[in-house]
Design a protein around this motif. Structure first.
Motif, PDB file in Angstrom:
ATOM      1  N   ASP A 117       0.833  -1.193   0.000  1.00  0.00           N
ATOM      2  CA  ASP A 117       0.000   0.000   0.000  1.00  0.00           C
ATOM      3  C   ASP A 117       0.878   1.258   0.000  1.00  0.00           C
ATOM      4  O   ASP A 117       2.026   1.234   0.462  1.00  0.00           O
ATOM      5  CB  ASP A 117      -0.909   0.024   1.230  1.00  0.00           C
ATOM      6  CG  ASP A 117      -2.029  -1.015   1.146  1.00  0.00           C
ATOM      7  OD1 ASP A 117      -2.214  -1.596   0.061  1.00  0.00           O
ATOM      8  OD2 ASP A 117      -2.704  -1.241   2.172  1.00  0.00           O
ATOM      9  N   SER A 118       0.326   2.337  -0.531  1.00  0.00           N
ATOM     10  CA  SER A 118       0.969   3.664  -0.534  1.00  0.00           C
ATOM     11  C   SER A 118       2.289   3.665  -1.303  1.00  0.00           C
ATOM     12  O   SER A 118       3.182   4.461  -1.008  1.00  0.00           O
ATOM     13  CB  SER A 118       1.210   4.143   0.912  1.00  0.00           C
ATOM     14  OG  SER A 118       0.019   4.150   1.649  1.00  0.00           O
ATOM     15  N   LEU A 143      -7.015   3.158  -4.440  1.00  0.00           N
ATOM     16  CA  LEU A 143      -6.548   4.285  -3.637  1.00  0.00           C
ATOM     17  C   LEU A 143      -5.521   3.860  -2.598  1.00  0.00           C
ATOM     18  O   LEU A 143      -4.563   4.588  -2.322  1.00  0.00           O
ATOM     19  CB  LEU A 143      -7.739   4.964  -2.953  1.00  0.00           C
ATOM     20  CG  LEU A 143      -8.574   5.857  -3.871  1.00  0.00           C
ATOM     21  CD1 LEU A 143      -9.894   6.213  -3.220  1.00  0.00           C
ATOM     22  CD2 LEU A 143      -7.808   7.119  -4.216  1.00  0.00           C
ATOM     23  N   GLU A 144      -5.703   2.694  -2.023  1.00  0.00           N
ATOM     24  CA  GLU A 144      -4.759   2.222  -1.015  1.00  0.00           C
ATOM     25  C   GLU A 144      -3.366   2.012  -1.610  1.00  0.00           C
ATOM     26  O   GLU A 144      -2.351   2.190  -0.925  1.00  0.00           O
ATOM     27  CB  GLU A 144      -5.256   0.918  -0.401  1.00  0.00           C
ATOM     28  CG  GLU A 144      -6.473   1.092   0.499  1.00  0.00           C
ATOM     29  CD  GLU A 144      -7.050  -0.230   0.981  1.00  0.00           C
ATOM     30  OE1 GLU A 144      -6.572  -1.293   0.508  1.00  0.00           O
ATOM     31  OE2 GLU A 144      -7.969  -0.204   1.806  1.00  0.00           O
ATOM     32  N   ASP A 196     -11.391   8.773   1.876  1.00  0.00           N
ATOM     33  CA  ASP A 196     -10.173   8.265   1.241  1.00  0.00           C
ATOM     34  C   ASP A 196      -9.526   9.284   0.316  1.00  0.00           C
ATOM     35  O   ASP A 196      -8.407   9.067  -0.146  1.00  0.00           O
ATOM     36  CB  ASP A 196     -10.488   7.008   0.423  1.00  0.00           C
ATOM     37  CG  ASP A 196     -10.979   5.854   1.276  1.00  0.00           C
ATOM     38  OD1 ASP A 196     -10.596   5.799   2.455  1.00  0.00           O
ATOM     39  OD2 ASP A 196     -11.740   5.013   0.759  1.00  0.00           O
ATOM     40  N   ALA A 197     -10.219  10.369  -0.005  1.00  0.00           N
ATOM     41  CA  ALA A 197      -9.774  11.238  -1.094  1.00  0.00           C
ATOM     42  C   ALA A 197      -9.834  12.702  -0.702  1.00  0.00           C
ATOM     43  O   ALA A 197     -10.669  13.119   0.101  1.00  0.00           O
ATOM     44  CB  ALA A 197     -10.626  10.998  -2.331  1.00  0.00           C
ATOM     45  N   SER A 198      -8.944  13.486  -1.287  1.00  0.00           N
ATOM     46  CA  SER A 198      -8.992  14.935  -1.114  1.00  0.00           C
ATOM     47  C   SER A 198      -9.636  15.620  -2.310  1.00  0.00           C
ATOM     48  O   SER A 198     -10.040  16.770  -2.216  1.00  0.00           O
ATOM     49  CB  SER A 198      -7.582  15.494  -0.897  1.00  0.00           C
ATOM     50  OG  SER A 198      -6.755  15.215  -2.017  1.00  0.00           O
ATOM     51  N   ARG A 254      -7.602  12.035  -6.176  1.00  0.00           N
ATOM     52  CA  ARG A 254      -6.379  12.331  -5.448  1.00  0.00           C
ATOM     53  C   ARG A 254      -6.498  11.752  -4.042  1.00  0.00           C
ATOM     54  O   ARG A 254      -7.439  12.086  -3.313  1.00  0.00           O
ATOM     55  CB  ARG A 254      -6.155  13.848  -5.371  1.00  0.00           C
ATOM     56  CG  ARG A 254      -4.874  14.273  -4.640  1.00  0.00           C
ATOM     57  CD  ARG A 254      -3.627  13.844  -5.366  1.00  0.00           C
ATOM     58  NE  ARG A 254      -3.570  14.338  -6.724  1.00  0.00           N
ATOM     59  CZ  ARG A 254      -3.077  15.541  -7.048  1.00  0.00           C
ATOM     60  NH1 ARG A 254      -2.621  16.344  -6.107  1.00  0.00           N
ATOM     61  NH2 ARG A 254      -3.040  15.917  -8.296  1.00  0.00           N
ATOM     62  N   ARG A 255      -5.572  10.870  -3.699  1.00  0.00           N
ATOM     63  CA  ARG A 255      -5.653  10.244  -2.378  1.00  0.00           C
ATOM     64  C   ARG A 255      -5.385  11.276  -1.285  1.00  0.00           C
ATOM     65  O   ARG A 255      -4.489  12.113  -1.402  1.00  0.00           O
ATOM     66  CB  ARG A 255      -4.652   9.093  -2.252  1.00  0.00           C
ATOM     67  CG  ARG A 255      -4.799   8.383  -0.908  1.00  0.00           C
ATOM     68  CD  ARG A 255      -3.872   7.213  -0.735  1.00  0.00           C
ATOM     69  NE  ARG A 255      -4.019   6.684   0.610  1.00  0.00           N
ATOM     70  CZ  ARG A 255      -3.278   5.701   1.127  1.00  0.00           C
ATOM     71  NH1 ARG A 255      -2.331   5.136   0.392  1.00  0.00           N
ATOM     72  NH2 ARG A 255      -3.461   5.298   2.361  1.00  0.00           N
ATOM     73  N   ARG A 256      -6.163  11.189  -0.220  1.00  0.00           N
ATOM     74  CA  ARG A 256      -6.012  12.102   0.895  1.00  0.00           C
ATOM     75  C   ARG A 256      -4.613  11.963   1.491  1.00  0.00           C
ATOM     76  O   ARG A 256      -4.095  10.876   1.678  1.00  0.00           O
ATOM     77  CB  ARG A 256      -7.072  11.791   1.961  1.00  0.00           C
ATOM     78  CG  ARG A 256      -7.151  12.816   3.072  1.00  0.00           C
ATOM     79  CD  ARG A 256      -8.228  12.432   4.076  1.00  0.00           C
ATOM     80  NE  ARG A 256      -9.571  12.516   3.519  1.00  0.00           N
ATOM     81  CZ  ARG A 256     -10.252  13.655   3.377  1.00  0.00           C
ATOM     82  NH1 ARG A 256      -9.694  14.796   3.715  1.00  0.00           N
ATOM     83  NH2 ARG A 256     -11.462  13.629   2.881  1.00  0.00           N
TER      84      ARG A 256
END
Length: 266
Positions: A117-118, A143-144, A196-198, A254-256
Motif C-alpha cells: 500500500d501507498s 486508492l490504497e 479516502d480522497a482529497s 487524489r488520495r487524501r
C-alpha cells in the motif's frame, strides 16, 4: 520481473480468469503501441497530464503490456503491473524483454496483491472496474495502492450513449460483462469514499473511437476494417473532445494526504 503464483482465482463477478486468458491468447507485435490508433492516443493524452519522469506507476489489468511499456519508454516512469491472466502477463514479459525495458509484473488478484500500500505516485486501470457488480471495494484498493497525495485514474467505456447502442447491435452478449449502472460521471464519483480522497472528479474523455466494438461480428471483415480505418482517421483529425462521442469516462481521484485537516472532496 514477472511473478506467477500457483493458484488461479476469478478476477471479478462479471468475468473470469478464463475469459481474460482467451482474450490475450494471440500474439502481439513486440513493439510500442502505435500513436496512430486513436484509442491509444486517447490514453496517452490522459497519462501525459499526470505521469512525470521517475514516478512510480502501477497499471492494474496491464495485459498485454503495450500501454505500460509506453509509460516506461516515453514517460520514463518506474513501472509495475498486475493482471490475473497468465497468458497476458507472459506476453507482457516478452514485450518488455524485446524492448529492453524493466517492469515489476505480478499475476495476482487486485484484492490480494503483494504490492505494498501507498507505494505508487500514479495508479491506473483501463476498463476494469465496470466488470464488478459493486466496484466500491475495488476502487478503494486502487486508492490504497497510491501514495498519500498520489493520483488514481480509472477509465470505463462510455456505453450509456452511442457506443452502447453500437455494442448492443454488434455484440450484445458482451454488454452482460459490464456494469452499465456506473457509466455516468455522477455514479463514478459516488464509488469513492470521501474519507479516502482529497479530490474526486469524473469526466468524458477521448476522441471518437471505432474500436469500442467489433464490427466484424455482423459485417464482412473487409467492410469492418475499412469503416474502422476511416473513422480512426476522422478521429485523429478531431480537434477537441465532444462528450457525446467520447469513448471513455475517467474517474480521477487524489488520495487524501492525512487523516486530519485534509480538504473535502470536490
Amino acid at each position: 520481473m514477472v511473478r506467477f503464483p500457483g493458484r488461479r482465482r476469478d478476477v471479478t463477478d462479471l468475468t473470469t480468469v478464463g475469459h481474460w486468458d482467451k482474450t490475450w491468447a494471440g500474439d502481439i507485435r513486440l513493439r510500442l503501441p502505435s500513436p496512430w490508433v486513436v484509442s491509444t492516443r486517447n490514453l496517452q493524452r490522459l497519462l501525459r497530464r499526470h505521469v512525470r519522469p521517475g514516478d512510480r506507476f502501477l497499471e492494474i489489468g496491464c495485459a498485454p503490456g503495450k500501454l505500460l511499456a509506453w509509460v516506461a519508454a516515453d514517460l520514463r516512469a518506474e513501472v509495475a503491473g498486475l493482471d490475473v491472466s497468465e497468458r497476458g502477463l507472459t506476453t507482457a514479459s516478452r514485450l518488455f524483454d524485446a524492448l529492453h525495458l524493466k517492469a515489476d509484473l505480478r499475476r495476482e488478484d487486485l484484492r490480494q496483491t503483494t504490492f505494498q500500500d501507498s507505494a505508487f505516485d500514479v495508479v491506473l486501470s483501463v476498463g476494469l472496474i465496470e466488470h464488478f457488480s459493486d466496484p466500491r471495494d475495488v476502487v478503494r484498493k486502487h486508492l490504497e495502492l497510491a501514495r498519500p497525495g498520489g493520483t488514481v485514474l480509472m477509465t470505463v467505456p462510455n456505453y450509456r450513449g452511442i457506443y452502447g447502442r453500437l455494442k448492443e447491435h454488434f455484440e450484445p452478449e458482451s454488454l452482460l460483462q459490464h456494469n452499465l449502472d456506473i457509466m455516468t460521471c455522477e455514479a463514478l464519483v459516488g464509488l469513492v469514499d470521501k474519507n479516502d480522497a482529497s479530490a474526486v472528479t469524473a469526466y468524458h474523455a477521448g476522441r471518437l473511437s471505432p474500436w469500442q466494438t467489433s464490427w466484424k461480428k455482423r459485417w464482412p471483415a473487409p467492410v469492418a476494417t475499412s469503416v474502422s480505418l476511416v473513422a480512426n482517421t476522422v478521429a485523429l483529425l478531431q480537434p477537441v473532445d465532444v462528450a457525446a462521442l467520447c469513448p471513455m469516462l475517467v474517474l480521477e481521484v487524489r488520495r487524501r494526504r492525512t487523516e486530519a485537516g485534509a480538504s473535502q472532496v470536490n
